[in-house]
Every structure is written in structure tokens, then in C-alpha cells.
Design a protein around this motif. Sequence first.
Motif, mmCIF file in Angstrom:
data_model
loop_
_atom_site.group_PDB
_atom_site.id
_atom_site.type_symbol
_atom_site.label_atom_id
_atom_site.label_comp_id
_atom_site.label_asym_id
_atom_site.label_seq_id
_atom_site.Cartn_x
_atom_site.Cartn_y
_atom_site.Cartn_z
ATOM 1 N N GLU A 159 0.939 -1.278 -0.073
ATOM 2 C CA GLU A 159 -0.101 -0.139 -0.027
ATOM 3 C C GLU A 159 0.970 1.275 0.145
ATOM 4 N N THR A 160 0.542 2.238 -0.802
ATOM 5 C CA THR A 160 1.210 3.373 -0.969
ATOM 6 C C THR A 160 0.562 4.506 0.065
ATOM 7 N N ASP A 161 1.448 5.577 0.316
ATOM 8 C CA ASP A 161 0.983 6.400 1.266
ATOM 9 C C ASP A 161 -0.289 7.321 0.446
ATOM 10 N N ALA A 162 -1.224 7.748 1.106
ATOM 11 C CA ALA A 162 -2.509 8.412 0.643
ATOM 12 C C ALA A 162 -1.645 9.850 0.033
ATOM 13 N N PRO A 163 -2.243 10.451 -0.918
ATOM 14 C CA PRO A 163 -1.845 11.675 -1.255
ATOM 15 C C PRO A 163 -2.256 12.905 0.024
ATOM 16 N N THR A 164 -1.336 14.020 -0.159
ATOM 17 C CA THR A 164 -1.732 15.092 0.875
ATOM 18 C C THR A 164 -3.376 15.525 0.490
ATOM 19 N N LEU A 165 -3.771 15.590 1.373
ATOM 20 C CA LEU A 165 -5.552 16.575 1.125
ATOM 21 C C LEU A 165 -4.890 18.072 1.056
ATOM 22 N N GLN A 166 -5.518 18.704 -0.038
ATOM 23 C CA GLN A 166 -4.939 20.019 -0.344
ATOM 24 C C GLN A 166 -6.433 20.923 0.299
ATOM 25 N N SER A 167 -5.877 22.205 0.364
ATOM 26 C CA SER A 167 -7.002 22.940 1.090
ATOM 27 C C SER A 167 -8.235 23.373 0.230
ATOM 28 N N THR A 168 -8.003 23.136 -0.926
ATOM 29 C CA THR A 168 -9.226 23.416 -1.695
ATOM 30 C C THR A 168 -9.863 22.193 -2.288
ATOM 31 N N ASP A 169 -9.489 20.885 -1.737
ATOM 32 C CA ASP A 169 -10.045 19.575 -2.212
ATOM 33 C C ASP A 169 -11.462 19.483 -1.703
ATOM 34 N N THR A 170 -12.051 20.118 -0.855
ATOM 35 C CA THR A 170 -13.131 20.015 -0.522
ATOM 36 C C THR A 170 -14.266 21.082 -0.840
ATOM 37 N N THR A 171 -13.745 22.030 -1.735
ATOM 38 C CA THR A 171 -14.422 22.963 -2.151
ATOM 39 C C THR A 171 -14.997 22.756 -3.964
ATOM 40 N N VAL A 172 -16.268 23.067 -3.876
ATOM 41 C CA VAL A 172 -16.653 22.703 -5.296
ATOM 42 C C VAL A 172 -17.158 24.082 -5.987
ATOM 43 N N ARG A 173 -17.253 24.019 -7.382
ATOM 44 C CA ARG A 173 -17.501 25.270 -8.126
ATOM 45 C C ARG A 173 -18.877 25.104 -8.623
ATOM 46 N N VAL A 174 -19.639 25.895 -8.400
ATOM 47 C CA VAL A 174 -21.087 26.014 -8.904
ATOM 48 C C VAL A 174 -21.295 26.990 -9.924
ATOM 49 N N LYS A 175 -22.046 26.709 -10.670
ATOM 50 C CA LYS A 175 -22.490 27.546 -11.917
ATOM 51 C C LYS A 175 -23.875 27.391 -12.211
ATOM 52 N N TYR A 176 -24.553 28.467 -12.406
ATOM 53 C CA TYR A 176 -26.281 28.365 -12.593
ATOM 54 C C TYR A 176 -26.827 29.531 -13.395
ATOM 55 N N SER A 177 -27.991 29.106 -13.912
ATOM 56 C CA SER A 177 -28.656 30.266 -14.448
ATOM 57 C C SER A 177 -29.427 31.305 -13.486
ATOM 58 N N LEU A 178 -29.276 32.422 -13.335
ATOM 59 C CA LEU A 178 -30.291 33.208 -12.471
ATOM 60 C C LEU A 178 -31.727 33.291 -12.708
ATOM 61 N N SER A 179 -31.812 33.170 -14.033
ATOM 62 C CA SER A 179 -33.307 33.119 -14.457
ATOM 63 C C SER A 179 -33.917 31.772 -14.017
ATOM 64 N N GLU A 180 -33.312 30.680 -13.884
ATOM 65 C CA GLU A 180 -34.199 29.307 -13.400
ATOM 66 C C GLU A 180 -34.054 29.458 -11.761
ATOM 67 N N HIS A 181 -32.973 30.050 -11.222
ATOM 68 C CA HIS A 181 -32.707 29.993 -9.663
ATOM 69 C C HIS A 181 -32.547 31.352 -9.194
ATOM 70 N N PRO A 182 -33.645 32.258 -9.260
ATOM 71 C CA PRO A 182 -33.468 33.639 -8.807
ATOM 72 C C PRO A 182 -32.910 33.750 -7.411
ATOM 73 N N SER A 183 -33.267 32.714 -6.708
ATOM 74 C CA SER A 183 -33.113 33.102 -5.160
ATOM 75 C C SER A 183 -31.628 32.724 -4.694
ATOM 76 N N LEU A 184 -30.798 32.075 -5.692
ATOM 77 C CA LEU A 184 -29.481 31.899 -5.217
ATOM 78 C C LEU A 184 -28.569 33.029 -5.693
ATOM 79 N N THR A 185 -28.882 33.900 -4.493
ATOM 80 C CA THR A 185 -27.680 35.446 -4.639
ATOM 81 C C THR A 185 -27.114 35.432 -3.622
ATOM 82 N N THR A 186 -27.343 34.504 -2.522
ATOM 83 C CA THR A 186 -26.572 35.072 -1.309
ATOM 84 C C THR A 186 -25.898 33.736 -0.762
ATOM 85 N N ALA A 187 -24.959 33.714 -0.079
ATOM 86 C CA ALA A 187 -24.128 32.594 0.588
ATOM 87 C C ALA A 187 -25.276 31.760 1.555
#
Length: 357
Positions: free
Chosen positions: A155-183
Amino acid sequence: MSGEEINPYELLNVKVESTDQEIRTAYRQRSLKVHPDRNPNNPDAARKFHELNQAYELLLDPLRRLALDAKLRLKQAQKERYKNYDLKRKTMVDELEERERALKKTKSDKQKEEAARSQETERIKDQGRRLREEKLKEFEKKEQEANSPAKEEQETDAPTLQSTDTTVRVKYSLSEHPSLTTASSLASLFAPFGAIDVDTIVVSLKSPKKAPHKPLKYGTALVPFKRIGDAFAAVCATGLPERGLRGIEVGWIGGSEPEILGWLRKKGHLGPLGSGLSGEPQVQQPEEKALPPQAQSRASGSDVFSSFPSSFPDFSTPGEAPKVKEFDYESLTLMRMRQAERARLEREILEKEGTES
């Protein structure tokens, strides 16, 4: 100068068949041009005038003129004869040069042919040497496999977990989701997948670049989960209406999945994408050892949408049973690192969106 050195006809600019009157007329015209009194600043004027007088006197003397004509005819005949000799000599030189060029070309072609034959010989030798080495390596490999006992893959050592590995990028249309404007609205949308670091959510709302006065067209956000398993579940559910993500594109922040996921998939602890129902990945929990109580409590507390293991097997010590290692980001130091990294990524996303617009 004497008449042998200078042609009197050329000096007076008359022809050989010119009459005495034509010679006198030419003399008067030429003498006016070269007379010393008319050219006081020319030191050669007296010499030229003297030569002109001698030529004039010679051409008006019939006997001397006959002797001059005979000499000029002889000189012209010699010149024609030498011209023929020169033509023959030139032809001979051309033939010799042509033969020399043909000999050089033959020699050059022969050298090129020998060089090509030598290169081909070397190529065949190199090819034979490579084939011999490959056969030898293949034989040694087979012999080593036959003599050495079968060993379990370490078994090899597991790779190091980077600081951004748990972050996802979300892209959406505001005409379909007008409420998604805040955190907070984004946090509510992705809350079923797992715990989210709400304070560091980044939201970017962009209007068309060519028409900034028009309403906002689409939005982009960075949503940081506290566990990579939750982020993995959200990415797998991208665009699924049953998960509330209709028309919402969810992907990894760097464009490709983290190295730790590939490592887990290689070890057999993570099934391939699309192998489960509704786009859920199939996760195979390691069977070497039961999880400790703390990890079990976290796993049991996860919601039904989290199809990723809440902890990872630690293979840092080969030969031992895997241990469970928790990945959390509650410490202040890691939080600051994540915030700085997300700020940088936010700038890159804004620049990319500006270019796409």
C-alpha cells in the motif's frame, strides 16, 4: 608619341577611307579643342596638340599613309587569327571543365552512396542490439517472476489533502434560480449533502459584459464543504432534479477531481462514477477493521445523500491494518489558508467569466 603607339585615324576621329579634305576638316575641329591657348590649365594640352599635328602630317603624306594602312591591316589579321585561337582555347577549356565537373559529381555520388550504406548498416546494428537487449530484459523479468515468491501489493501513502479539495465550483442560471444570490441560500441548497463552511462561501453574480445595464444572467459560487466526501456527493449529483440541482452545474474547483479520490478508487474503496442509482458513486468501505466509535458516530450522523465514506483508511504503515484518519478543517491555521486560496481562485474565476462574457 609615335604612330605605332597611337592610331592616327582614331586620334583625328576619321575613317581609313577618308579623303584629304575630310582629314583637314577633322584636324581643324580637333585642334581648336586641344590647342594649348584654349586650355591654359591643362598640362597635357601641348602633348595632345603635338600628337594631333603628327597624325595630321602622317595622314597627308601618301607614302607614310600607305605604310600605316598596311601595318593596320596586318595587325587586324593577327587579331582575327588570335581571336580564332582564343575561341578554340576557350572551347578546350570548357570541355576540360565539364569533364572535371562530371568527375566531381561521380565522386560525390559515390561518397553519398557509401555514407547511406554505412548509415543503413549502423541502423540495422542498432536495431539488432535493441532487440537483443529487449529479449534479454524480457527473459530476466520472466526468470525473476518465476523465482521470486508472489508478494502482496504494498500500500502506498495516501496523497496529501489540499486546502481546496473540499471546495466545489457551482454555476447556474439566475433566470432558473433567482433565489441563489446569497451565501445562505447556497448553503441551504447544499446542506443535504453535508456540513458546509458558510463563512467562506464566495458568490459572484455577473451581468453580460457587452450589456452591463441588462439583468444579471448567471451566477458562480465556491462552496466549501468540511469533508471531501460531502463535496464528492455534491459533484456526483450535478444537474439531478431529484437532488434539487436542476440546471445547476457542480464541479471541482480545479477542473479535475482531487488526487485522494483517484487513490481511493485505485485501492478499491471508491466505486466508479455512474455505477450507482441516480448518479451516486458506489463506495466500498474497507473491511480490514471496524471504524472507531468517533468515526462511526460521524458516519451515522451523515445524511442519506452522502455516498462518500466519512473517513479514509490510512495506509501509511505498510503491512498493518488500515487506520481511520479524520479530515476536518476546524483549526484556525487551515481556515486562514483556505480563505487565502479561495480569494485567489475567486479572482481567477472572475477573470475567466469576464473573458467568457
